[in-house]
Structure formats: C-alpha cells, structure tokens
Design an enzyme around this catalytic site. Structure first.
Site, PDB file in Angstrom:
ATOM      1  NE  ARG A 141       6.963   4.033   0.180  1.00 14.48           N
ATOM      2  CZ  ARG A 141       6.740   4.878   1.186  1.00 14.48           C
ATOM      3  NH1 ARG A 141       7.727   5.151   2.039  1.00 14.48           N
ATOM      4  NH2 ARG A 141       5.575   5.458   1.351  1.00 14.48           N
ATOM      5  CE  LYS A 181       3.254   3.256   2.925  1.00 17.58           C
ATOM      6  NZ  LYS A 181       3.407   3.516   4.351  1.00 17.58           N
ATOM      7  CG  HIS A 193       0.419 -20.587   3.649  1.00 19.96           C
ATOM      8  ND1 HIS A 193      -0.690 -21.256   4.092  1.00 19.96           N
ATOM      9  CD2 HIS A 193       0.923 -19.956   4.729  1.00 19.96           C
ATOM     10  CE1 HIS A 193      -0.854 -21.037   5.387  1.00 19.96           C
ATOM     11  NE2 HIS A 193       0.110 -20.251   5.798  1.00 19.96           N
ATOM     12  CE1 TYR A 231       1.203  -0.108   4.353  1.00 19.95           C
ATOM     13  CE2 TYR A 231       0.147   2.028   4.251  1.00 19.95           C
ATOM     14  CZ  TYR A 231       0.977   1.148   4.885  1.00 19.95           C
ATOM     15  OH  TYR A 231       1.609   1.521   6.054  1.00 19.95           O
ATOM     16  NE  ARG A 239      -5.842 -18.988   5.944  1.00 20.66           N
ATOM     17  CZ  ARG A 239      -4.802 -19.717   6.392  1.00 20.66           C
ATOM     18  NH1 ARG A 239      -4.714 -21.003   6.110  1.00 20.66           N
ATOM     19  NH2 ARG A 239      -3.857 -19.152   7.140  1.00 20.66           N
TER      20      ARG A 239
HETATM   21  N1  PLP Z   1       7.822   4.108   8.708  1.00 23.91           N
HETATM   22  C1  PLP Z   1       6.660   3.429   8.769  1.00 23.91           C
HETATM   23  C2  PLP Z   1       6.631   2.114   9.471  1.00 23.91           C
HETATM   24  C3  PLP Z   1       5.500   3.965   8.175  1.00 23.91           C
HETATM   25  O1  PLP Z   1       4.338   3.272   8.234  1.00 23.91           O
HETATM   26  C4  PLP Z   1       5.568   5.219   7.530  1.00 23.91           C
HETATM   27  C5  PLP Z   1       4.391   5.817   6.896  1.00 23.91           C
HETATM   28  O2  PLP Z   1       3.313   5.290   6.902  1.00 23.91           O
HETATM   29  C6  PLP Z   1       6.793   5.890   7.500  1.00 23.91           C
HETATM   30  C7  PLP Z   1       7.900   5.298   8.085  1.00 23.91           C
HETATM   31  C8  PLP Z   1       6.924   7.220   6.813  1.00 23.91           C
HETATM   32  O3  PLP Z   1       6.892   7.041   5.413  1.00 23.91           O
HETATM   33  P1  PLP Z   1       6.443   8.189   4.429  1.00 23.91           P
HETATM   34  O4  PLP Z   1       7.316   9.370   4.714  1.00 23.91           O
HETATM   35  O5  PLP Z   1       6.683   7.627   3.079  1.00 23.91           O
HETATM   36  O6  PLP Z   1       5.004   8.485   4.710  1.00 23.91           O
END
Ligand code: PLP
Length: 289
Positions: free
Chosen positions: A55, A153, A106, A36, A104
């Site tokens: 990213r 992320k 993995h 996300y 379901r």
């Molecule tokens: N670290 C974590 C774990 C985050 O969830 C976030 C943002 O959601 C950030 C750092 C900061 O990232 P950004 O500057 O891209 O929002």
C-alpha cells in the site's frame, strides 16, 4: 515507550529521537507532501507487513515519489527498531516525504532525496475476543469534509485530525463519516463495518476511503471461514443507525465494537455475537498475513 531516548531511523541511520532532525524546508513539513504507514507488531511478530508495504508503494507511485526501497529494506528497518526499542505491543510508523528543497514552491522539485523516517511506539494489547471484557467504543457521525483522494495514505491528515477532534470534543472515541449522498465512507482513523441480520457489510473501495489492511484481512478471513454473509456495497446512514452491530477496524485496534452512535445505543447497546466470532477468527489468523 516513545520518549526522546527512543531509537528512531532517519536519513539512513538509527539514532536517539533527541538527535533526529529534519530541515524546515522538508516538503513533508511545508506541504504534508508524503506517504506513511503504521504496522502493528506483537512480540516481534509483524502483522500484514507485505500488505502495508504494498500500500505504501501504491501511495508513493500515486504521488510520484521515487524511492529505491523494497519490502526487505523496510523489514530490516522495522526489525532493527523492534530490537533496539524492546518487543511488546508496538506500532511501527514508516514515513516518506518528497524531501527538502531550497525553496518553498508547489511544483515537484527535480533531484531531491526523499526523507525516510521510522519509529516505534507502544500500542494497546490486541483485543481478546471476549465481549464482556473488550473495550466498548462510542462514536459520533458527521459529513465527510476531507479531500477526494482518501485512498492515498497521505501525511496531509488535517481533515482527519479535525474530524477526530470533533469526536473528542463530543466526548466519544471516533467520528464516523458520510458523503453528500448520506452514505457511510469510513471514520477519521478507521474503516467501518455494519452488521444487520447476520450480514456483514462495509463500503466498497474507492476514492472515499482508505483501503485498510485490517479491513482487507477481516474480509479475507471471514470469506475463507465461509459461515457469514459479506457485502461490500454503499451503506446509507439510515442503515448505519439501524445496525445490529457496528465495528471500527484499524491496525492498532483490530476489530473494535461500537455500542453507541450519536448518543443512541447500537442494536441492543451491548457488544454483539458476530463481533465475538469475527475477532476470534481474526486473532487466530492475523499472523498468516
Ligand atoms: N481509515 C483511515 C482514515 C485510517 O487512518 C486508518 C488507519 O490509520 C484506517 C482506515 C485503517 O487502516 P489499517 O487497517 O490499514 O490500519
């Protein structure tokens, strides 16, 4: 904003949130198997959009989700959400899960369509670079108990959620995390900067922290300005506790000054001059990204 009348994007269409449905067999729901992004937008101006999509693509590549969408497709969705939901201070949430299978299991299924979801929600106005008016943050610290791929992320955020909740239950705004070597990693939803003797420090990018877009923009803007010394290096918690200033950075907070850590004042317990300079530069330059 962000109620059930919100117009959201799901399965290639815009619709009211109340009509947006996903299968319970979606791997995002069952496994947190997805990636996300959250992109800030002020008055319909997106900040760092290309960097966020880059990213996201890195995350999709890292977990092997194939999605045929480029930056222009995402920009089109984001602009539509802004138009349909009103301008102002918005976070655009963009989400791709591996998709829904019929069972379901993995292993990554073959030939399923990723689920693409996006919606807009209200975020606070960006901070004004005034140390007397800005919100002051309090944080606690604890050992980082998340997984070893924090550079991705991922929508699997249970570790982050639990650390954030720890802070909430301690009555503070965020939880700062450190590894088994007692070195700072990041916070549960932010990156962390430390200022000592006019040197600005933040941990280097590796698997222990998210490559925050705000972190990268802050570093780039400060380096271009050239007046302050910057170090990306491991930072011990002893150094964090002895800091003159401590900042959290994230897309919705920009640079947030921390005045209390583990019940003790940070530096003199007031928002610092270096924060004011950094946030002034950030406010002036963020729309160049
Ligand atoms: N670290 C974590 C774990 C985050 O969830 C976030 C943002 O959601 C950030 C750092 C900061 O990232 P950004 O500057 O891209 O929002």
């Amino acid at each position: 904003m962000a109620d059930y009348n919100n117009i959201v994007f799901l399965h290639g269409q815009f619709m009211p949130m109340s009509e947006a449905k996903i299968s319970p067999m979606d791997r995002g729901f069952l496994f947190g198997d997805g990636i996300y992004e959250v992109v800030p937008s002020y008055d319909a101006k997106l900040v760092g959009f290309g960097l966020h999509i880059e990213r996201m693509q890195n995350g999709l590549d890292a977990i092997g989700i194939k999605l045929n969408m480029g930056v222009d497709d995402w920009r089109n969705i984001a602009q539509n959400l802004i138009e349909k939901n009103g301008k102002g201070n918005l976070g655009l949430y963009l989400h791709v899960s591996r998709g829904a299978d019929v069972k379901r299991f993995h292993a990554f299924p073959e030939n399923i369509q990723p689920t693409v979801f996006a919606y807009a929600f209200t975020i606070p106005a960006p901070p004004i670079a005034d140390k007397l008016k800005v919100k002051q943050y309090s944080v606690t610290s604890t050992e980082d108990l998340r997984w070893k791929r924090c550079q991705i992320k991922s929508t699997s955020l249970l570790g982050n959620v639990m650390h954030f909740q720890q802070g909430r239950e301690a009555g503070v705004d965020e939880t700062i995390l450190y590894n088994q070597r007692d070195e700072l990693t990041e916070a549960s939803a932010c990156n962390v900067f430390v200022v000592k003797n006019d040197v600005i420090m933040t941990p280097p990018l590796d698997n222990q922290l998210l490559p925050g877009i705000t972190r990268n923009m802050v570093l780039d803007i400060l380096r271009k300005d050239g007046t302050l010394h910057i170090q990306e290096r491991p930072i011990s918690m002893t150094e964090v506790h002895a800091a003159d200033e401590l900042w959290l950075t994230s897309s919705s907070k920009e640079i947030a000054p921390v005045v209390e850590l583990d019940g003790q004042p940070v530096g003199n317990g007031r928002v610092g001059d270096i924060w004011q300079l950094a946030q002034t530069l950030y406010s002036a330059n963020k729309h160049n990204y």
